[in-house]
Design a protein around this motif. Structure first.
Motif, PDB file in Angstrom:
ATOM      1  N   ASN A 156     -27.621 -19.675  34.327  1.00  0.00           N
ATOM      2  CA  ASN A 156     -28.065 -19.925  32.955  1.00  0.00           C
ATOM      3  C   ASN A 156     -27.226 -21.006  32.284  1.00  0.00           C
ATOM      4  O   ASN A 156     -27.745 -21.831  31.528  1.00  0.00           O
ATOM      5  CB  ASN A 156     -28.010 -18.626  32.143  1.00  0.00           C
ATOM      6  N   GLN A 203     -28.399 -24.318  33.684  1.00  0.00           N
ATOM      7  CA  GLN A 203     -29.697 -24.703  33.140  1.00  0.00           C
ATOM      8  C   GLN A 203     -29.540 -25.293  31.749  1.00  0.00           C
ATOM      9  O   GLN A 203     -30.176 -26.299  31.415  1.00  0.00           O
ATOM     10  CB  GLN A 203     -30.643 -23.507  33.111  1.00  0.00           C
ATOM     11  N   GLN A 204     -28.668 -24.719  30.925  1.00  0.00           N
ATOM     12  CA  GLN A 204     -28.438 -25.239  29.581  1.00  0.00           C
ATOM     13  C   GLN A 204     -27.796 -26.619  29.641  1.00  0.00           C
ATOM     14  O   GLN A 204     -28.182 -27.543  28.912  1.00  0.00           O
ATOM     15  CB  GLN A 204     -27.562 -24.279  28.782  1.00  0.00           C
ATOM     16  N   LYS A 253     -35.044 -23.203  37.152  1.00  0.00           N
ATOM     17  CA  LYS A 253     -35.860 -22.148  36.540  1.00  0.00           C
ATOM     18  C   LYS A 253     -36.469 -21.257  37.616  1.00  0.00           C
ATOM     19  O   LYS A 253     -36.463 -20.006  37.487  1.00  0.00           O
ATOM     20  CB  LYS A 253     -36.962 -22.755  35.672  1.00  0.00           C
ATOM     21  N   ILE A 280     -33.747 -19.033  38.964  1.00  0.00           N
ATOM     22  CA  ILE A 280     -33.412 -17.904  38.085  1.00  0.00           C
ATOM     23  C   ILE A 280     -34.492 -16.832  38.145  1.00  0.00           C
ATOM     24  O   ILE A 280     -34.202 -15.622  38.269  1.00  0.00           O
ATOM     25  CB  ILE A 280     -33.213 -18.408  36.639  1.00  0.00           C
TER      26      ILE A 280
END
Length: 466
Positions: free
Chosen positions: A202, A205-206, A416, A419
């Motif tokens: 996460n 990804q950010q 994505k 995840i």
């Protein structure tokens, strides 16, 4: 820097080209790069080659020994040069004929004519620049605004590459962590199930989204944006084009249908190059010329970054082809901004400017303006900035290209999927493969993973002397 790559041309060929713009000027520079640069220097100047970075005066000669020009000679010994090879520069007078004669002398002495971008390509292949830095050289030359030039310089200094490298290293470390957990399943600690992997995914990804957002700004700086003005005949599209451009670019009359073809004007909006496209009025017509104008208008709408739908404040809402235009824009994902023109003929107040950096400060769905008087134009400019997603150029934006944004978007898609799949089944093998693909996509940006056809396309767009 990328690893050095084998190339027969790098081993065998010495290249030469004019490094200054063609035409009449005070100075003209010939650049030579390769193992024969030293010998070519002695052949053309009839003197010894200067030491590294030493500047000397010399006379340049053709192969028959006749003097051509007199100027300065600079020599850069490889690898301490732009290309990483021996580089010779001959600085002479900038006449078109004389500079071509000096170039011809270097070619006769053993160099060959450089291809477009070949000097920068050699710098990349010799590890002097990565691919984003090499592209930034061209972006710096082509910069259409001051903001574009500053952003290109940031990329040339390596700011974009550094952010990509940090992301790539984080992906590599996480992949190694996942593969270690797969290789040692007998360990008592469940490395994949303790929450660390999901947290790091996460975070990555950010970070990837943040870089992609910056690259999106950089792409607008480098490539500019296209804004199409559309609407029914005689709603004031051409008047608005002239008002925003600050000059009379389009013919304006009271006769509907004056504009039958596509017109354009370039302007700068918060440092971003913007191309405004004025189009034919959208309406049902049996006239073949008008039908062609409408077809071209719809084609421009499909390619635009933003559609300004112009309406006449003195007339009821238009239907028919206006809805078709909005449908075309919607199919292509084009953003739409509605503008109500000619409020100087009604009692409507002009829209007030909003904060262009605050996407929430845009309460009005329609911008009310008068292209004739200029009322509401500051508000329209602010709304254009918001609709295009432009941000302050003082935030360290670097130059970027569409291919960079595509690679970042694809890498974000891989993360994505990683995840989603990991949350569903927790399969380490699938996760490791998703991370590998995301890592390779980032490598394509800097050139660590680059097919030859991509390199040819990139460097083929450069000017010959670079």
């Amino acid at each position: 820097m990328p690893p050095q790559k084998a190339s027969a041309a790098l081993d065998a060929d010495t290249i030469a080209a004019v490094a200054t713009p063609h035409g009449r000027g005070g100075i003209g520079i010939i650049r030579v790069s390769g193992s024969s640069a030293d010998r070519i220097c002695r052949t053309v100047t009839h003197t010894e080659t200067p030491a590294h970075r030493e500047v000397r005066t010399a006379t340049f000669h053709d192969m028959e020994g006749h003097p051509i020009d007199a100027g300065l000679v600079v020599f850069f010994e490889g690898p301490r040069s732009f290309t990483g090879e021996d580089v010779l520069e001959l600085h002479g007078h900038g006449g078109a004929v004389v500079i071509d004669m000096v170039l011809a002398a270097t070619l006769s002495a053993g160099a060959r004519q450089a291809r477009p971008g070949e000097f920068s390509e050699r710098a990349f292949l010799n590890g002097k620049l990565d691919l984003t830095q090499a592209e930034a050289v061209a972006d710096l030359i082509d910069g259409a605004t001051q903001a574009a030039v500053r952003s290109a310089m940031r990329s040339l200094r390596g700011e974009f590459s550094e952010r990509i490298d940090v992301l790539a290293e984080s992906l590599r470390e996480l992949r190694a962590y996942v593969e270690a957990a797969i290789d040692f399943p007998e360990d008592e600690v469940d490395f994949l199930g303790d929450g660390t992997v999901l947290r790091r995914l996460n975070e990555l990804q950010q970070q990837l989204c943040d870089v992609a957002d910056a690259a999106r700004q950089g792409t607008m700086l480098t490539e500019g944006v296209t804004v199409v003005l559309a609407g029914a005949p005689n709603v004031g599209k051409s008047s608005l084009l002239n008002r925003l451009a600050g000059e009379e670019r389009a013919i304006v009359t009271a006769v509907p249908g004056t504009t039958r073809d596509v017109l354009n004007a370039d302007l700068e909006l918060d440092g971003i190059p913007v191309r405004l496209i004025d189009t034919a009025g959208l309406h049902a017509s049996n006239d073949p010329v008008e039908q062609e104008g409408i077809r071209r208008a719809e084609a421009e709408i499909a390619k635009s970054d933003l559609l300004l739908m112009i309406a006449d404040a003195t007339q009821p809402g238009s239907a028919g082809l206006i809805g078709v235009a909005e449908a075309v824009a919607g199919d292509e994902g084009t953003r739409i901004l509605h503008v109500r023109n000619k409020i100087d003929l009604t009692s409507e107040p002009a829209s007030e400017p909003t904060d262009p950096t605050d996407p929430t400060d845009a309460t009005e769905e329609v911008v009310r303006i008068s292209a004739l008087t200029g009322a509401g134009i500051p508000a329209l400019r602010a709304r254009l900035t918001q609709a295009l997603g432009l941000k302050s150029q003082d935030e360290g934006v670097f130059s970027a290209r569409r291919r960079h944004l595509d690679a970042l978007t694809a890498a974000a898609g891989e993360l994505k999927e990683a995840i989603d799949a990991f949350e569903r089944v927790g399969a380490g093998e699938l996760l490791a493969e998703d991370l590998r693909r995301a890592h390779d996509l980032l490598g394509e940006i800097t050139g660590r993973v680059s097919p030859d056809e991509l390199l040819g396309d990139i460097f083929g767009r450069f000017c010959i002397g670079k």
